[in-house]
Write a protein that holds these residues in place. Structure first.
Motif, PDB file in Angstrom:
ATOM      1  N   TRP A   1      63.589  44.581  51.442  1.00  0.00           N
ATOM      2  CA  TRP A   1      63.481  43.386  50.530  1.00  0.00           C
ATOM      3  C   TRP A   1      64.713  43.029  49.838  1.00  0.00           C
ATOM      4  N   ASP A   2      64.820  41.538  50.003  1.00  0.00           N
ATOM      5  CA  ASP A   2      65.903  41.044  49.289  1.00  0.00           C
ATOM      6  C   ASP A   2      65.700  41.062  47.892  1.00  0.00           C
ATOM      7  N   PRO A   3      67.038  40.921  47.251  1.00  0.00           N
ATOM      8  CA  PRO A   3      67.042  40.954  45.575  1.00  0.00           C
ATOM      9  C   PRO A   3      65.937  40.083  44.905  1.00  0.00           C
ATOM     10  N   TRP A   4      65.620  40.618  43.731  1.00  0.00           N
ATOM     11  CA  TRP A   4      64.729  39.405  43.128  1.00  0.00           C
ATOM     12  C   TRP A   4      65.513  38.070  42.781  1.00  0.00           C
ATOM     13  N   ARG A   5      64.870  37.100  42.796  1.00  0.00           N
ATOM     14  CA  ARG A   5      65.410  35.588  42.705  1.00  0.00           C
ATOM     15  C   ARG A   5      64.771  35.203  41.448  1.00  0.00           C
ATOM     16  N   ASP A   6      65.182  34.626  40.333  1.00  0.00           N
ATOM     17  CA  ASP A   6      64.542  33.743  39.202  1.00  0.00           C
ATOM     18  C   ASP A   6      64.337  32.416  39.650  1.00  0.00           C
ATOM     19  N   LEU A   7      62.937  31.990  39.933  1.00  0.00           N
ATOM     20  CA  LEU A   7      62.704  30.740  39.963  1.00  0.00           C
ATOM     21  C   LEU A   7      62.447  30.028  38.962  1.00  0.00           C
ATOM     22  N   LYS A   8      63.037  30.210  37.705  1.00  0.00           N
ATOM     23  CA  LYS A   8      63.047  29.516  36.280  1.00  0.00           C
ATOM     24  C   LYS A   8      61.519  28.994  36.047  1.00  0.00           C
ATOM     25  N   GLY A   9      61.479  28.126  35.237  1.00  0.00           N
ATOM     26  CA  GLY A   9      59.905  28.004  34.552  1.00  0.00           C
ATOM     27  C   GLY A   9      60.196  28.520  33.305  1.00  0.00           C
ATOM     28  N   SER A  10      59.239  28.186  32.229  1.00  0.00           N
ATOM     29  CA  SER A  10      59.252  28.851  30.958  1.00  0.00           C
ATOM     30  C   SER A  10      57.620  28.696  30.294  1.00  0.00           C
ATOM     31  N   ALA A  11      57.307  29.800  29.611  1.00  0.00           N
ATOM     32  CA  ALA A  11      55.863  29.777  29.149  1.00  0.00           C
ATOM     33  C   ALA A  11      54.791  29.924  30.171  1.00  0.00           C
ATOM     34  N   VAL A  12      55.209  30.510  31.335  1.00  0.00           N
ATOM     35  CA  VAL A  12      54.431  30.767  32.311  1.00  0.00           C
ATOM     36  C   VAL A  12      53.214  31.608  31.817  1.00  0.00           C
ATOM     37  N   ARG A  13      51.887  31.493  32.096  1.00  0.00           N
ATOM     38  CA  ARG A  13      50.972  32.360  31.839  1.00  0.00           C
ATOM     39  C   ARG A  13      50.798  33.310  32.854  1.00  0.00           C
ATOM     40  N   GLU A  14      50.109  34.159  32.688  1.00  0.00           N
ATOM     41  CA  GLU A  14      50.118  35.598  33.533  1.00  0.00           C
ATOM     42  C   GLU A  14      49.370  35.208  34.992  1.00  0.00           C
ATOM     43  N   ASP A  15      48.463  34.344  34.999  1.00  0.00           N
ATOM     44  CA  ASP A  15      47.967  34.088  36.235  1.00  0.00           C
ATOM     45  C   ASP A  15      48.787  33.139  37.332  1.00  0.00           C
ATOM     46  N   LEU A  16      48.989  33.435  38.502  1.00  0.00           N
ATOM     47  CA  LEU A  16      49.789  32.870  39.375  1.00  0.00           C
ATOM     48  C   LEU A  16      48.892  32.634  40.632  1.00  0.00           C
ATOM     49  N   ALA A  17      49.024  31.421  41.345  1.00  0.00           N
ATOM     50  CA  ALA A  17      48.455  31.224  42.618  1.00  0.00           C
ATOM     51  C   ALA A  17      49.145  31.071  43.854  1.00  0.00           C
ATOM     52  N   ALA A  18      49.461  31.953  44.735  1.00  0.00           N
ATOM     53  CA  ALA A  18      50.530  31.721  45.950  1.00  0.00           C
ATOM     54  C   ALA A  18      49.748  31.401  47.099  1.00  0.00           C
ATOM     55  N   VAL A  19      50.209  30.534  48.057  1.00  0.00           N
ATOM     56  CA  VAL A  19      49.369  30.175  49.362  1.00  0.00           C
ATOM     57  C   VAL A  19      50.549  29.786  50.116  1.00  0.00           C
ATOM     58  N   THR A  20      50.256  30.003  51.479  1.00  0.00           N
ATOM     59  CA  THR A  20      51.169  29.829  52.665  1.00  0.00           C
ATOM     60  C   THR A  20      50.410  28.463  53.276  1.00  0.00           C
ATOM     61  N   GLY A  21      51.155  27.387  53.323  1.00  0.00           N
ATOM     62  CA  GLY A  21      50.509  26.236  53.984  1.00  0.00           C
ATOM     63  C   GLY A  21      50.572  26.257  55.473  1.00  0.00           C
ATOM     64  N   GLU A  22      50.039  25.178  55.956  1.00  0.00           N
ATOM     65  CA  GLU A  22      49.986  25.245  57.739  1.00  0.00           C
ATOM     66  C   GLU A  22      51.198  25.263  58.213  1.00  0.00           C
ATOM     67  N   SER A  23      52.347  24.712  57.459  1.00  0.00           N
ATOM     68  CA  SER A  23      53.695  24.715  58.043  1.00  0.00           C
ATOM     69  C   SER A  23      54.294  26.313  58.105  1.00  0.00           C
ATOM     70  N   GLY A  24      53.430  27.173  57.599  1.00  0.00           N
ATOM     71  CA  GLY A  24      54.008  28.464  57.381  1.00  0.00           C
ATOM     72  C   GLY A  24      55.059  28.658  56.163  1.00  0.00           C
ATOM     73  N   LEU A  25      55.112  27.618  55.301  1.00  0.00           N
ATOM     74  CA  LEU A  25      55.845  27.631  54.096  1.00  0.00           C
ATOM     75  C   LEU A  25      55.158  28.102  53.078  1.00  0.00           C
ATOM     76  N   VAL A  26      55.909  28.679  52.219  1.00  0.00           N
ATOM     77  CA  VAL A  26      55.151  29.391  50.813  1.00  0.00           C
ATOM     78  C   VAL A  26      55.344  28.326  49.827  1.00  0.00           C
ATOM     79  N   GLU A  27      54.089  28.590  49.051  1.00  0.00           N
ATOM     80  CA  GLU A  27      53.966  27.779  47.780  1.00  0.00           C
ATOM     81  C   GLU A  27      53.471  28.500  46.596  1.00  0.00           C
ATOM     82  N   LEU A  28      53.833  28.346  45.539  1.00  0.00           N
ATOM     83  CA  LEU A  28      53.294  28.995  44.357  1.00  0.00           C
ATOM     84  C   LEU A  28      52.743  27.867  43.281  1.00  0.00           C
ATOM     85  N   PHE A  29      51.697  28.132  42.635  1.00  0.00           N
ATOM     86  CA  PHE A  29      51.345  27.546  41.430  1.00  0.00           C
ATOM     87  C   PHE A  29      51.435  28.465  40.021  1.00  0.00           C
ATOM     88  N   ALA A  30      51.761  27.944  39.024  1.00  0.00           N
ATOM     89  CA  ALA A  30      51.528  28.711  37.783  1.00  0.00           C
ATOM     90  C   ALA A  30      51.247  27.864  36.574  1.00  0.00           C
TER      91      ALA A  30
END
Length: 338
Positions: A140-169
């Motif tokens: 595994w690569d090291p943990w990376r801080d993607l920033k953001g603030s006041a994020v709630r606990e629930d996250l939604a991750a998805v892989t697009g048809e392009s194969g690229l990863v996305e995240l919603f919070a």
């Protein structure tokens, strides 16, 4: 559980993943005759907290992520890969903590890129989001801080048809969106949407070559669909709490998005509409028996491409299943216990 817990494996067989008090269990379909194996423990005998994130790559492998207790008052994230429903999953592998050490910081989410590498997201102590990604040749690569603030606990991750990863919070006044610019890159925050979001209702789906759609319930009870770069669209009123289960499938020759949710009546409600054409409208149709309040639903397609819906009642472990009939519309077979 974060993600669809009913999955079709590489060999075409279905698996249902269940949480027990301290472990993840899997029930696997034996074959097209409708028989299933008994539940068995996934990933070895490590003790886990009752949380699970699931994602799946184009190779059909299911990736599982959970928290496990380490020392008193502290926990760490662990990962396992399930290659085929009737084979044992790999043992849980530690992937650390977004702040190096500490207790649980939130429910994780996982998505798998076009090269089969899992990307694990979780809220960190600072209220932002951190990510750890698998290396192509193991580890595994090291943990990376993607920033953001006041994020709630629930996250939604998805892989697009392009194969690229996305995240919603979700945040108190809206939704944040991160996306990879290229394979292997760290996702960057691309957009912040101002919206009212009911906690615990995010679910994302790849819906076209260039877009993923986020489904969420707003504070007024409307189920909304949002594609970054556009405005959210109210789709229909939510019929129950929590996120919808959602897949793309072919219905009567059309590319459709199918939604399912446990309704306030206790039955499972379904709605479908042409993918990315929310203006066409959608409406709920209920099916099956009345289920307890803790029941959840998950959608998949079997090896013949038929829609399959499963309902799980965690309190009793009862698993019910139905399939789409071979006839026009969304007619379903009778629900049966597995």
């Amino acid at each position: 559980m974060n993600g669809e817990w009913l999955r079709r494996g590489r060999d075409g067989r279905l698996s249902a993943y269940l949480l027990s008090d301290a472990a993840v269990l899997c029930r696997a379909e034996r074959g097209p005759d409708g028989s299933w194996d008994p539940a068995r423990t996934v990933g070895g005998d490590q003790r886990l907290h009752s949380v699970l994130a699931l994602g799946q790559g184009a190779d059909g492998y299911t990736h599982l992520v959970s928290w496990r207790p380490t020392v008193t008052g502290e926990s760490g994230l662990v990962h396992s890969t399930h290659f085929r429903p009737r084979l044992s999953a790999l043992d849980w592998t530690p992937i650390g903590h977004p702040n190096k050490k500490g207790d649980r910081t939130g429910a994780p989410a996982v998505a798998v890129d076009a090269r089969g590498r899992a990307h694990v997201f979780v809220r960190n102590k600072g209220g932002g989001v951190s990510m750890a990604a698998q290396k192509e040749k193991g580890g595994w690569d090291p943990w990376r801080d993607l920033k953001g603030s006041a994020v709630r606990e629930d996250l939604a991750a998805v892989t697009g048809e392009s194969g690229l990863v996305e995240l919603f919070a979700a945040v108190p006044d809206g939704i944040l969106h991160w996306r990879q610019e290229e394979l292997g890159a760290t996702p960057v925050m691309e957009e912040a949407l101002e919206a009212s979001v009911r906690p615990g209702t995010l679910r994302a789906l790849a819906t076209s070559a260039g877009s993923s759609t986020l489904f969420y319930t707003d504070e007024a009870g409307e189920l909304c669909a949002w594609r970054p770069g556009a405005k959210p669209v109210p789709l229909l009123s939510s019929v129950g709490p929590g996120p919808v289960s959602v897949i793309r499938c072919e219905l009567d020759g059309f590319d459709c998005t199918l939604l399912a949710q446990r309704s306030a009546s206790g039955r499972i409600a379904f709605a479908a509409y042409p993918t990315e054409q929310e203006s066409a409208g959608a409406w709920w149709t209920e099916s099956g028996p009345r289920l307890p309040a803790d029941a959840t639903v998950s959608l998949a397609q079997d090896e013949e491409g038929r829609v399959v819906a499963a309902a799980l009642t965690p309190g009793t472990g009862e698993l019910l299943l139905t399939r789409r009939k071979d006839e026009p519309g969304l007619a379903l077979e009778a629900w049966r216990p597995v």
